[in-house]
Design an enzyme around this catalytic site. Structure first.
Site, PDB file in Angstrom:
ATOM      1  N   ASP A 212      24.126  -2.776 -21.681  1.00  0.00           N
ATOM      2  CA  ASP A 212      24.915  -1.720 -22.317  1.00  0.00           C
ATOM      3  C   ASP A 212      25.252  -2.100 -23.758  1.00  0.00           C
ATOM      4  O   ASP A 212      25.354  -3.282 -24.093  1.00  0.00           O
ATOM      5  CB  ASP A 212      26.203  -1.511 -21.508  1.00  0.00           C
ATOM      6  CG  ASP A 212      26.821  -0.149 -21.768  1.00  0.00           C
ATOM      7  OD1 ASP A 212      26.204   0.673 -22.481  1.00  0.00           O
ATOM      8  OD2 ASP A 212      27.930   0.093 -21.270  1.00  0.00           O
TER       9      ASP A 212
ATOM     10  N   LEU B  24       8.457 -15.693 -12.509  1.00  0.00           N
ATOM     11  CA  LEU B  24       9.594 -14.768 -12.490  1.00  0.00           C
ATOM     12  C   LEU B  24       9.163 -13.385 -12.000  1.00  0.00           C
ATOM     13  O   LEU B  24       8.113 -12.880 -12.413  1.00  0.00           O
ATOM     14  CB  LEU B  24      10.144 -14.635 -13.928  1.00  0.00           C
ATOM     15  CG  LEU B  24      11.249 -13.595 -14.133  1.00  0.00           C
ATOM     16  CD1 LEU B  24      12.586 -14.109 -13.589  1.00  0.00           C
ATOM     17  CD2 LEU B  24      11.412 -13.252 -15.618  1.00  0.00           C
TER      18      LEU B  24
ATOM     19  N   HIS C  34      18.433   0.841 -29.445  1.00  0.00           N
ATOM     20  CA  HIS C  34      17.535   0.669 -28.285  1.00  0.00           C
ATOM     21  C   HIS C  34      16.366  -0.241 -28.656  1.00  0.00           C
ATOM     22  O   HIS C  34      15.937  -1.067 -27.855  1.00  0.00           O
ATOM     23  CB  HIS C  34      17.033   2.021 -27.792  1.00  0.00           C
ATOM     24  CG  HIS C  34      18.123   2.883 -27.207  1.00  0.00           C
ATOM     25  ND1 HIS C  34      19.038   2.400 -26.302  1.00  0.00           N
ATOM     26  CD2 HIS C  34      18.449   4.193 -27.402  1.00  0.00           C
ATOM     27  CE1 HIS C  34      19.873   3.374 -25.953  1.00  0.00           C
ATOM     28  NE2 HIS C  34      19.545   4.461 -26.624  1.00  0.00           N
TER      29      HIS C  34
HETATM   30  C1  FPP Z   1      22.594   1.452 -22.618  1.00  0.00           C
HETATM   31  O1  FPP Z   1      23.165   1.384 -23.912  1.00  0.00           O
HETATM   32  C2  FPP Z   1      21.153   1.261 -22.702  1.00  0.00           C
HETATM   33  C3  FPP Z   1      20.200   2.139 -22.243  1.00  0.00           C
HETATM   34  C4  FPP Z   1      20.529   3.401 -21.584  1.00  0.00           C
HETATM   35  C5  FPP Z   1      18.762   1.874 -22.429  1.00  0.00           C
HETATM   36  C6  FPP Z   1      18.331   0.451 -22.182  1.00  0.00           C
HETATM   37  C7  FPP Z   1      17.016   0.294 -22.816  1.00  0.00           C
HETATM   38  C8  FPP Z   1      16.614  -0.784 -23.504  1.00  0.00           C
HETATM   39  C9  FPP Z   1      17.390  -2.032 -23.642  1.00  0.00           C
HETATM   40  C10 FPP Z   1      15.299  -0.685 -24.191  1.00  0.00           C
HETATM   41  C11 FPP Z   1      14.196  -1.502 -23.689  1.00  0.00           C
HETATM   42  C12 FPP Z   1      14.099  -1.711 -22.244  1.00  0.00           C
HETATM   43  C13 FPP Z   1      12.966  -2.138 -21.658  1.00  0.00           C
HETATM   44  C14 FPP Z   1      12.992  -2.484 -20.234  1.00  0.00           C
HETATM   45  C15 FPP Z   1      11.709  -2.260 -22.401  1.00  0.00           C
HETATM   46  P1  FPP Z   1      23.913   2.661 -24.469  1.00  0.00           P
HETATM   47  O2  FPP Z   1      22.923   3.498 -25.207  1.00  0.00           O
HETATM   48  O3  FPP Z   1      24.615   3.356 -23.352  1.00  0.00           O
HETATM   49  O4  FPP Z   1      24.936   2.028 -25.463  1.00  0.00           O
HETATM   50  P2  FPP Z   1      26.404   2.587 -25.804  1.00  0.00           P
HETATM   51  O5  FPP Z   1      27.178   2.493 -24.528  1.00  0.00           O
HETATM   52  O6  FPP Z   1      26.888   1.641 -26.833  1.00  0.00           O
HETATM   53  O7  FPP Z   1      26.248   3.995 -26.294  1.00  0.00           O
END
Ligand code: FPP
Length: 261
Positions: free
Chosen positions: A31, A142, A48
């Site tokens: 997150d 892994l 992201h």
């Molecule tokens: C949450 O942060 C994150 C996500 C919904 C997306 C997670 C995706 C990645 C880390 C990209 C790459 C992943 C892979 C497996 C290649 P948020 O957007 O909710 O953050 P915020 O709470 O600060 O708004």
């Protein structure tokens, strides 16, 4: 200094707990990508992309630390409700990351698995997910599990549905349905349950992640935003885990005497 190779392999890396106290399965809610970007006046999607770089670093750190399974919550069943351009960027990011990383993952003996409902993803992504899983299926290092279009409630519901299909087909009787039977139909049934759950960015909730599988998982929350999360943060989480007493319903005295005595 370690006298021989097996002693060297058994010895914890400096600053890490003894190998026996390390988690075998780590599950992470990544997150804080959006906030990381917003703090820099950048579009959320940049967060992201930075988050994807953190994935690469943490996967490598897990292999170096001998962690057996890493499960990452990449996209929840609820994330479809985000603004469409953000969802599109995430879909592209999953595809480009997979394309860019698959050879490296395979060479590192990493087995890649996806849990969730890929049918909702663009067909190119679905094809690539299937291809990546096939290519790495026999790897023994892994196990990297990506939860994509996954929800813990969906997982329990699909397990219940599959068990009831067995009942309808006459292969299972209703009275035979126990937690152990339901477990067989849940995602990851062939893997040990998560030992350690990590959530970054300060929120202290599970958000419909591995609801069934995390009944006895140790929970660890950090304020660090996912793009900033680094191997030292992983080590801090592992050190906190090593200090926990896992009782699985027993008393401390029973644990001290030897389980269940
Ligand atoms: C949450 O942060 C994150 C996500 C919904 C997306 C997670 C995706 C990645 C880390 C990209 C790459 C992943 C892979 C497996 C290649 P948020 O957007 O909710 O953050 P915020 O709470 O600060 O708004």
């Amino acid at each position: 200094m370690a006298a021989n190779l097996s002693e060297a392999l058994a010895a914890p890396a400096p600053g890490l707990p003894d190998r026996a106290l390390m988690p075998h399965h780590v599950a992470i809610v990544m997150d804080g990508n959006g906030r990381w970007a917003q703090q820099r006046a950048l579009p959320r999607t940049v967060g992201h992309r930075e988050g994807a770089k953190t994935v690469r670093r943490i996967v490598q750190a897990c292999t170096e630390r001998g962690i057996g399974v890493l499960t990452l919550f990449a996209f929840s069943s609820e994330n479809w409700r985000r603004p469409r351009p953000e969802v599109e960027v995430l879909m592209n990011l999953f595809l480009t990351t997979l394309r860019g990383e698959i050879r490296r993952l395979d060479n590192a003996n990493i087995q890649l698995r996806f849990i969730g409902e890929p049918a909702a993803f663009p067909s190119t992504l679905q094809d690539y997910i299937a291809k990546a899983q096939r290519r790495t299926a026999n790897n023994t290092g892994l196990t990297l599990v990506i939860a994509a279009n996954y929800g813990g409630r969906w997982d329990i519901a699909q397990a219940a549905r599959r068990a009831s299909e067995e009942v309808s087909a006459g292969r299972l009787r209703c009275e035979e349905i126990t937690p152990e039977i339901v477990h067989r139909y849940t995602c990851l049934a062939d893997l040990p349950e998560p030992d350690l759950f990590i959530r970054t960015a300060g929120e202290q909730r599970i958000s419909n992640f591995l609801l069934w599988q995390m009944a006895y998982t140790e929970l660890y929350f950090t304020d660090r935003l996912w793009p900033d999360f680094d191997p030292a943060d992983l080590d801090a989480a592992c050190a906190a885990f090593a200090g926990r007493e896992r009782r699985f319903g027993l008393t401390s005295e029973q644990i001290a005497r030897g389980r269940g005595a």
